[in-house]
Motif scaffolding. Sequence first.
Motif, PDB file in Angstrom:
ATOM      1  N   ASP A  71       0.807  -1.203   0.000  1.00  0.00           N
ATOM      2  CA  ASP A  71       0.000   0.000   0.000  1.00  0.00           C
ATOM      3  C   ASP A  71       0.849   1.267   0.000  1.00  0.00           C
ATOM      4  OD1 ASP A  71      -2.104  -1.634   0.059  1.00  0.00           O
ATOM      5  OD2 ASP A  71      -3.135  -0.639   1.709  1.00  0.00           O
ATOM      6  N   SER A 118      -7.701  -4.764  -4.534  1.00  0.00           N
ATOM      7  CA  SER A 118      -6.626  -3.866  -4.132  1.00  0.00           C
ATOM      8  C   SER A 118      -6.284  -2.892  -5.251  1.00  0.00           C
ATOM      9  CB  SER A 118      -5.382  -4.666  -3.739  1.00  0.00           C
ATOM     10  OG  SER A 118      -4.322  -3.818  -3.358  1.00  0.00           O
ATOM     11  N   ARG A 148      -8.800  -0.136  -5.513  1.00  0.00           N
ATOM     12  CA  ARG A 148      -8.659   0.894  -4.486  1.00  0.00           C
ATOM     13  C   ARG A 148      -7.654   1.954  -4.905  1.00  0.00           C
ATOM     14  NH1 ARG A 148      -8.198  -3.388  -0.496  1.00  0.00           N
ATOM     15  NH2 ARG A 148      -6.015  -2.803  -0.240  1.00  0.00           N
ATOM     16  N   HIS A 149      -6.652   1.549  -5.668  1.00  0.00           N
ATOM     17  CA  HIS A 149      -5.590   2.483  -6.004  1.00  0.00           C
ATOM     18  C   HIS A 149      -5.906   3.309  -7.254  1.00  0.00           C
ATOM     19  CE1 HIS A 149      -3.424   0.011  -3.141  1.00  0.00           C
ATOM     20  NE2 HIS A 149      -2.514   0.963  -3.085  1.00  0.00           N
ATOM     21  N   TRP A 156     -16.698  -1.441   3.598  1.00  0.00           N
ATOM     22  CA  TRP A 156     -15.590  -1.633   4.542  1.00  0.00           C
ATOM     23  C   TRP A 156     -15.049  -3.054   4.480  1.00  0.00           C
ATOM     24  CZ3 TRP A 156     -15.685   0.931  10.033  1.00  0.00           C
ATOM     25  CH2 TRP A 156     -15.696   2.318   9.885  1.00  0.00           C
ATOM     26  N   ILE A 188     -12.623  -3.263   1.275  1.00  0.00           N
ATOM     27  CA  ILE A 188     -11.380  -2.665   1.765  1.00  0.00           C
ATOM     28  C   ILE A 188     -10.634  -3.594   2.727  1.00  0.00           C
ATOM     29  CG2 ILE A 188     -10.358  -0.700   2.955  1.00  0.00           C
ATOM     30  CD1 ILE A 188     -11.597  -0.093   0.201  1.00  0.00           C
ATOM     31  N   ALA A 241     -16.647   2.380   0.969  1.00  0.00           N
ATOM     32  CA  ALA A 241     -15.331   2.036   0.422  1.00  0.00           C
ATOM     33  C   ALA A 241     -14.345   3.185   0.593  1.00  0.00           C
ATOM     34  CB  ALA A 241     -15.457   1.662  -1.053  1.00  0.00           C
ATOM     35  N   GLU A 242     -14.806   4.426   0.375  1.00  0.00           N
ATOM     36  CA  GLU A 242     -13.905   5.575   0.491  1.00  0.00           C
ATOM     37  C   GLU A 242     -13.472   5.813   1.933  1.00  0.00           C
ATOM     38  OE1 GLU A 242     -16.090   8.734  -1.256  1.00  0.00           O
ATOM     39  OE2 GLU A 242     -15.681   8.107  -3.338  1.00  0.00           O
ATOM     40  N   GLY A 275     -13.572   3.583   4.324  1.00  0.00           N
ATOM     41  CA  GLY A 275     -12.807   2.411   4.735  1.00  0.00           C
ATOM     42  C   GLY A 275     -11.367   2.481   4.273  1.00  0.00           C
ATOM     43  N   GLU A 276     -11.154   2.991   3.069  1.00  0.00           N
ATOM     44  CA  GLU A 276      -9.786   3.125   2.566  1.00  0.00           C
ATOM     45  C   GLU A 276      -8.998   4.133   3.389  1.00  0.00           C
ATOM     46  OE1 GLU A 276      -6.367   2.650   0.347  1.00  0.00           O
ATOM     47  OE2 GLU A 276      -8.170   1.424   0.557  1.00  0.00           O
ATOM     48  N   ARG A 294      -8.225   2.486   6.717  1.00  0.00           N
ATOM     49  CA  ARG A 294      -7.167   1.489   6.575  1.00  0.00           C
ATOM     50  C   ARG A 294      -5.803   2.162   6.422  1.00  0.00           C
ATOM     51  NH1 ARG A 294      -4.530  -1.689   2.651  1.00  0.00           N
ATOM     52  NH2 ARG A 294      -4.253  -3.854   3.328  1.00  0.00           N
TER      53      ARG A 294
END
Length: 480
Positions: free
Chosen positions: A26, A65, A68-69, A208, A212, A277-278, A280-281, A284
């Motif tokens: 990450d 993953s 997410r990026h 979440w 994520i 999701a946002e 949660g990212e 994290r």
Amino acid sequence: MESSSARSNNTSERNRLDYARSVSMDSAGHSLGARSGSILSRRSSRQGSRGSISLSREMGDSILSSMRHSLQSADQLLGDVDSSVLAQIIDSGDRGLAFEEEEAENTFDGNNSQGTNVVAPVPAMETKDINANGAASSSIKAESYKLSCVQDYASYLIHLAVFGFFGVFTRYGLQKLFGPGCLALTSDQSPLYLDLPSNMLGSFLMGWFGIIFKADIRHISDHLIVGITTGYMGSLTTFSGWNQKMVSLSSRGHWVYAVAGIVLGMFIVNESITVGAETGERLRAWILKCIREKSSIGSRCDWEHWRVDTRTKHFVLLAVMLTLLSLIWILSIVLAIVKVHSLADGAVLWLGCSVAPPGVWLRWYLARLNGGGIGVGKQRHLKWLPVGTLAANVLAAAIMAALAVTAKAENTKRSTTVRNGIQLGFLGCLSTVSTFAAEVYTMRRSGQIARAFVYAAATFILSFVLGTLIYSVPVWVEHY
């Protein structure tokens, strides 16, 4: 045998280092790309064989993953994988267990269906019990492996049922809190249907834990992540209740409310999972930052002792979950019998809990169809479509419509209570909005906008049309 043991040890070692790798990945985009490339190369090298569930899960975690990026990295990764992989990222049901059992039979017989040697994916808890000198016979190892698969299957069912109970409790509480009896924000007479708050919360939490934090929780226990996502959030949200409320509105001539309820509800759950999701990212990233800061000052965060990777830990967790399952289920059945007989308050809740586990189990079983496509043999099409989730939602919507029209014909208090209990428990757990929303979100984030629209439209159209035919037509004809 020595080669198989070495490969198993290497796999176990890679799993133990998975969380540490995720931290470093990450912090650098090229590490993620390297990991994705290695996964794709391993997948292409085994294109002729049936991949194990560990490879499928690793591929799914890599895609989530990359999503997410950046959208571009997801497109690059998805361009090299089979279209069926995306349909299995959120929920593959017991499909993986079936693959493991088949591979175990082929391995311990010495050959697979194509005559090439394969290595069965031995669970981490099992590798510690295999004799290092390979003195045990193949038949004994095969029986031991099959027994482990049965125990694994039973553990999944227990986790699903326990977390399913919690999902029903939460959904029932949110109905009471936001419904006409308390805050009066939702009702059966408006597009803001009773199950909207639970669908929002479940979709948010799916962002979440289903997207994520999924790989991180799986590092601790795969049974736990299945219980949280498929068990709890799948039972917290319900598609059949949503569909039936819109069908009921349309049967009374409120077509504008019905269409508004579908469109507005879909927009809200999509936004809920996006926000989940946002946030949660960001959460994290903050957790990983804290871990790195503690590591820099000499304090080490060791997550390995939380990992359920030994037989002892597995049986302790299984015993706890089995105890919870027994207590909650027996209590629910006893209270359901007493309260339905006397028509007391809480009869719907406890009856719903009594019939909830079969609904969760059936949905999990149907999820094995995800990624399989439609057709027979090699003539399979639409492998990108989550057929299992679609079938569960449409089936639950059809059964709920049938129960609703039955209640119109026999309108007594006891029959209404029994119907509401079945709808709350069995049908509410059989259908799901959180998984459905996560699958649509995954398609959208991976650039497959058209497929996301087709999947969402097919789910709503099929469910609404069946609900209209089963419920509305008899209501119109019989003038209920």
